[in-house]
Enzyme design. Structure first.
Site, PDB file in Angstrom:
ATOM      1  N   ASP A 236      27.511 -45.219 -10.920  1.00 59.67           N
ATOM      2  CA  ASP A 236      26.617 -44.086 -11.144  1.00 59.67           C
ATOM      3  C   ASP A 236      25.359 -44.443 -11.931  1.00 59.67           C
ATOM      4  O   ASP A 236      25.291 -45.452 -12.630  1.00 59.67           O
ATOM      5  CB  ASP A 236      27.351 -42.999 -11.938  1.00 59.67           C
ATOM      6  CG  ASP A 236      28.406 -42.271 -11.122  1.00 59.67           C
ATOM      7  OD1 ASP A 236      28.723 -42.718 -10.013  1.00 59.67           O
ATOM      8  OD2 ASP A 236      28.922 -41.251 -11.614  1.00 59.67           O
TER       9      ASP A 236
ATOM     10  N   HIS B  40      23.426 -38.030  -7.008  1.00 61.49           N
ATOM     11  CA  HIS B  40      23.880 -37.752  -8.381  1.00 61.49           C
ATOM     12  C   HIS B  40      22.874 -36.858  -9.109  1.00 61.49           C
ATOM     13  O   HIS B  40      22.753 -36.917 -10.331  1.00 61.49           O
ATOM     14  CB  HIS B  40      24.096 -39.062  -9.128  1.00 61.49           C
ATOM     15  CG  HIS B  40      25.069 -38.987 -10.271  1.00 61.49           C
ATOM     16  ND1 HIS B  40      26.204 -38.200 -10.256  1.00 61.49           N
ATOM     17  CD2 HIS B  40      25.075 -39.620 -11.487  1.00 61.49           C
ATOM     18  CE1 HIS B  40      26.864 -38.345 -11.386  1.00 61.49           C
ATOM     19  NE2 HIS B  40      26.196 -39.187 -12.157  1.00 61.49           N
TER      20      HIS B  40
ATOM     21  N   HIS C 125      20.655 -35.403 -13.947  1.00 60.84           N
ATOM     22  CA  HIS C 125      21.955 -35.659 -14.554  1.00 60.84           C
ATOM     23  C   HIS C 125      22.294 -34.596 -15.594  1.00 60.84           C
ATOM     24  O   HIS C 125      22.692 -34.895 -16.733  1.00 60.84           O
ATOM     25  CB  HIS C 125      22.009 -37.048 -15.186  1.00 60.84           C
ATOM     26  CG  HIS C 125      23.407 -37.576 -15.374  1.00 60.84           C
ATOM     27  ND1 HIS C 125      24.206 -37.202 -16.441  1.00 60.84           N
ATOM     28  CD2 HIS C 125      24.151 -38.427 -14.637  1.00 60.84           C
ATOM     29  CE1 HIS C 125      25.370 -37.807 -16.357  1.00 60.84           C
ATOM     30  NE2 HIS C 125      25.371 -38.563 -15.257  1.00 60.84           N
TER      31      HIS C 125
ATOM     32  N   HIS D 236      29.237 -47.668 -14.021  1.00 58.23           N
ATOM     33  CA  HIS D 236      27.831 -47.285 -14.137  1.00 58.23           C
ATOM     34  C   HIS D 236      26.944 -48.518 -13.975  1.00 58.23           C
ATOM     35  O   HIS D 236      27.203 -49.550 -14.600  1.00 58.23           O
ATOM     36  CB  HIS D 236      27.544 -46.643 -15.499  1.00 58.23           C
ATOM     37  CG  HIS D 236      28.214 -45.324 -15.701  1.00 58.23           C
ATOM     38  ND1 HIS D 236      29.532 -45.221 -16.103  1.00 58.23           N
ATOM     39  CD2 HIS D 236      27.750 -44.055 -15.547  1.00 58.23           C
ATOM     40  CE1 HIS D 236      29.854 -43.926 -16.195  1.00 58.23           C
ATOM     41  NE2 HIS D 236      28.797 -43.209 -15.865  1.00 58.23           N
TER      42      HIS D 236
END
Length: 293
Positions: A88, A139, A143, A235
């Site tokens: 991510d 995504h 965020h 990540h």
């Protein structure tokens, strides 16, 4: 009253009754439509659905695209023993290339959950991800881990604007999944994603790599939690990811030793196929949710 007069009166009464019935039905239909449109209740809710029903074709947040369920995916397309590697918050010009190098060394494909503006800023990396055979995941734009508390219009903007930027950066490749920041899914956000061809994507193993606990701790988290389910969260953006890169190499080597293949999360399997899986970490409140994905 004569016979002819009685016949006339009866006909008038019958027509009046039919008209009254028609008005009542119309009022009922309008009332149900108004409730659904206002986001109150519907037969879909009563039947155990995931939120207010939307009429088919009612804009970007309407019915799911053909074959894309609204349920959050966990299982792997490669079978029950397979593991899904997901990462991510990228693309990041320093760390995404290093993650791609590790994946290539182990001949593993992954799903990259990208932030819209990051994708726009680094289209070369998005294209490199696609060229290497990996898949793209939306995504959102900012965020926002509290977006589940925001209006539906805001959620739609966050999801669809990011999708547009990622696909433009990719040069034609489609975004196939949507992962809510911090697991902040809502029935509406899942519906919007599915209606636009993106399967909502959860996770089962949170490596906690965002907190930089050390490469060994990240590897241990995977070994400890892999029994929860097959989708692992890493990540490649959001800060220094040196520990993630080192840990990813160790995790992939360990999975190979365990005889665990890797694959992509399911996209088209119905929600019922996931009923027996472990509960989604992304559907429940989590400590430090702002850094969970």
């Amino acid at each position: 009253m004569g016979f002819k007069a009685r016949i006339t009166e009866q006909g008038t009464r019958a027509r009046t009754a039919v008209a009254a019935t028609a008005i009542g039905v119309a009022a009922t239909v309008w009332g149900v439509s108004a409730l659904v449109e206002a986001g109150h209740t519907s037969a879909h809710d009563v039947a155990g659905g995931h939120g207010p029903a939307r009429p088919g074709g009612a804009g970007p947040g309407g019915t799911p695209a053909k074959g894309i369920p609204e349920g959050i995916a966990h299982a792997s397309e490669s079978g029950a023993n397979a593991v899904n590697i997901t990462t991510d918050d990228g693309p990041d010009p320093r760390w995404t290339p290093k993650v791609l190098d590790v994946l290539a060394e182990h001949d593993v494909k992954a799903t990259f959950c990208m932030i819209g503006p990051q994708a726009k800023a680094h289209p070369d990396l998005v294209k490199r991800v696609v060229a290497a055979g990996h898949r793209l995941c939306d995504h959102t734009m900012n965020h926002d881990t509290a977006m589940d508390k925001k209006p539906v219009a805001y959620q739609q903007q966050q999801i669809l604007d990011a999708k547009k930027l990622i696909e433009e950066a990719a040069g034609g490749a489609k975004v196939e999944y949507y992962r809510a920041p911090g697991g902040a899914f809502t029935p509406d956000s899942r519906r919007i994603a599915a209606a636009n061809g993106m399967r909502p994507l959860g996770w089962n193993v949170d490596t906690k790599d965002f907190g930089k606990p050390g490469a060994a701790a990240i590897v241990d988290a995977v070994k400890r939690e892999i029994g929860n389910g097959p989708t692992v969260l890493f990540h490649d953006g959001g800060g220094n990811r040196a520990q993630t890169v080192e840990a990813l190499d160790g995790v992939l080597a360990w999975l190979k030793q365990q005889g665990r293949p890797t694959g992509f999360p399911i996209r088209t399997a119905p929600e019922a196929a996931e009923a027996a899986e472990a509960p989604d970490a992304a559907e429940a409140p989590q400590p430090g949710r702002g850094h969970a994905s």
